[in-house]
Design a protein around this motif. Structure first.
Motif, PDB file in Angstrom:
ATOM      1  N   THR A  70       0.870  -1.171   0.000  1.00  0.00           N
ATOM      2  CA  THR A  70       0.000   0.000   0.000  1.00  0.00           C
ATOM      3  C   THR A  70       0.909   1.223   0.000  1.00  0.00           C
ATOM      4  O   THR A  70       2.065   1.146   0.443  1.00  0.00           O
ATOM      5  CB  THR A  70      -0.956  -0.001   1.197  1.00  0.00           C
ATOM      6  OG1 THR A  70      -2.002   0.960   0.973  1.00  0.00           O
ATOM      7  CG2 THR A  70      -0.246   0.341   2.497  1.00  0.00           C
ATOM      8  N   PHE A  93      -7.678  -2.846   7.082  1.00  0.00           N
ATOM      9  CA  PHE A  93      -6.347  -3.013   6.514  1.00  0.00           C
ATOM     10  C   PHE A  93      -5.448  -3.772   7.479  1.00  0.00           C
ATOM     11  O   PHE A  93      -4.640  -4.610   7.054  1.00  0.00           O
ATOM     12  CB  PHE A  93      -5.717  -1.667   6.170  1.00  0.00           C
ATOM     13  CG  PHE A  93      -4.302  -1.803   5.699  1.00  0.00           C
ATOM     14  CD1 PHE A  93      -4.028  -2.294   4.437  1.00  0.00           C
ATOM     15  CD2 PHE A  93      -3.235  -1.477   6.531  1.00  0.00           C
ATOM     16  CE1 PHE A  93      -2.725  -2.455   4.001  1.00  0.00           C
ATOM     17  CE2 PHE A  93      -1.930  -1.635   6.103  1.00  0.00           C
ATOM     18  CZ  PHE A  93      -1.669  -2.127   4.842  1.00  0.00           C
ATOM     19  N   TYR A 108       5.484  -0.561   2.073  1.00  0.00           N
ATOM     20  CA  TYR A 108       4.815   0.717   1.859  1.00  0.00           C
ATOM     21  C   TYR A 108       5.501   1.515   0.755  1.00  0.00           C
ATOM     22  O   TYR A 108       6.682   1.355   0.487  1.00  0.00           O
ATOM     23  CB  TYR A 108       4.807   1.527   3.156  1.00  0.00           C
ATOM     24  CG  TYR A 108       4.026   0.855   4.264  1.00  0.00           C
ATOM     25  CD1 TYR A 108       2.636   0.838   4.239  1.00  0.00           C
ATOM     26  CD2 TYR A 108       4.682   0.209   5.311  1.00  0.00           C
ATOM     27  CE1 TYR A 108       1.909   0.216   5.244  1.00  0.00           C
ATOM     28  CE2 TYR A 108       3.974  -0.419   6.319  1.00  0.00           C
ATOM     29  CZ  TYR A 108       2.588  -0.411   6.287  1.00  0.00           C
ATOM     30  OH  TYR A 108       1.878  -1.050   7.280  1.00  0.00           O
ATOM     31  N   GLU A 130      -5.742  -0.171  -0.977  1.00  0.00           N
ATOM     32  CA  GLU A 130      -5.652   1.265  -0.757  1.00  0.00           C
ATOM     33  C   GLU A 130      -7.046   1.846  -0.548  1.00  0.00           C
ATOM     34  O   GLU A 130      -8.066   1.180  -0.735  1.00  0.00           O
ATOM     35  CB  GLU A 130      -4.951   1.945  -1.935  1.00  0.00           C
ATOM     36  CG  GLU A 130      -3.529   1.457  -2.107  1.00  0.00           C
ATOM     37  CD  GLU A 130      -2.674   2.367  -2.941  1.00  0.00           C
ATOM     38  OE1 GLU A 130      -1.696   2.893  -2.402  1.00  0.00           O
ATOM     39  OE2 GLU A 130      -2.987   2.547  -4.134  1.00  0.00           O
TER      40      GLU A 130
END
Length: 258
Positions: A157, A172, A184, A204
């Motif tokens: 993400t 999440f 990330y 996302e």
């Protein structure tokens, strides 16, 4: 012809963007209420050159761009433009950004291009398959990784701060706890790594249509799945989940909706 036009648009945009990358550049903030939503001369220059090229080649087409809004939004064929997806990475000098050019035919994503002019990589969707042209100039077909269980999955993400506190961040968190590895950063680049089979899941929230329309056909024609968290079409943006195959996608949806 339309795909060739998308490649030409990416060429134009890349030439407009590259002179600004890893240079000192002023950054404006479009965010309201204390939020940071950066935009630079590079974003605007790239979108302007794309708009001019579309107006010349396809004057009847609509355009929905991040920086200059919508033109002819009711047209059947509409281009969705994000001139730099990953502006935060761009201003930090990190190459995890890309130029997104997508085309919708009505409500159907028709084609997509993600171009990274600094690394000289370009990802795109053909009629039935997806492809990558690397720095050496060679092109190859790309495929997602199939058969990965959620416990073995690599999840990406862009930023954990994408998720609002409460139910969204907790959802999440469940996916992150279930996956083997979470990384990330990446913005559009993460979705293309999924299309290449290196990443298994991208989750996302808060995406706009110009953030995702170009990526949908690239992922789907590479063998993957991409929808909203409730299984709806991803083309309107919002909360998005992409997976390498349908079984993993279903497992992720269950975690997100629990």
């Amino acid at each position: 012809m339309l795909l060739n036009s998308a490649h030409i648009l990416a060429d134009h945009a890349g030439r407009a963007v590259l002179p600004y990358f890893r240079r000192r550049i002023a950054v404006d903030n479009k965010g309201a209420g204390g939020a940071f939503d950066p935009v630079t001369r590079a974003d605007r220059a790239a979108e302007r050159v794309i708009l001019r090229a579309i107006a010349t080649a396809w004057p009847d087409h609509g355009v929905i761009g991040e920086e200059f809004g919508a033109r002819r939004p009711a047209a059947r064929l509409r281009w969705f433009i994000d001139p730099i997806d990953g502006t935060r990475a761009f201003i930090a000098g990190a190459p995890m950004w890309g130029i997104l050019i997508g085309l919708m035919d009505g409500e159907e994503p028709l084609l997509g291009v993600m171009d990274q002019p600094f690394t000289r990589e370009r990802f795109w969707s053909g009629p039935r398959s997806s492809h990558l042209r690397s720095a050496g100039g060679r092109s190859r077909r790309i495929r997602t990784r199939n058969g990965t269980r959620i416990g073995d999955a690599i999840l990406m993400t862009t930023d954990p701060d994408l998720f609002t506190s409460g139910a969204e961040s907790e959802a999440f968190g469940r996916a992150k706890a279930a996956a083997r590895l979470t990384r990330y950063g990446g913005d559009c680049y993460a979705y293309c790594l999924l299309a290449c089979g290196f990443v298994d899941l991208v989750i996302e929230a808060g995406l706009k249509p110009h953030d995702v329309v170009a990526l949908i056909p690239i992922i789907e024609r590479a063998g993957g799945c991409i929808t909203t968290w409730d299984g709806g079409p991803a083309s309107s943006g919002g909360r998005i989940v992409a997976a390498g195959d349908r079984r993993l996608h279903e497992a992720a949806l269950k975690l997100l909706s629990r």
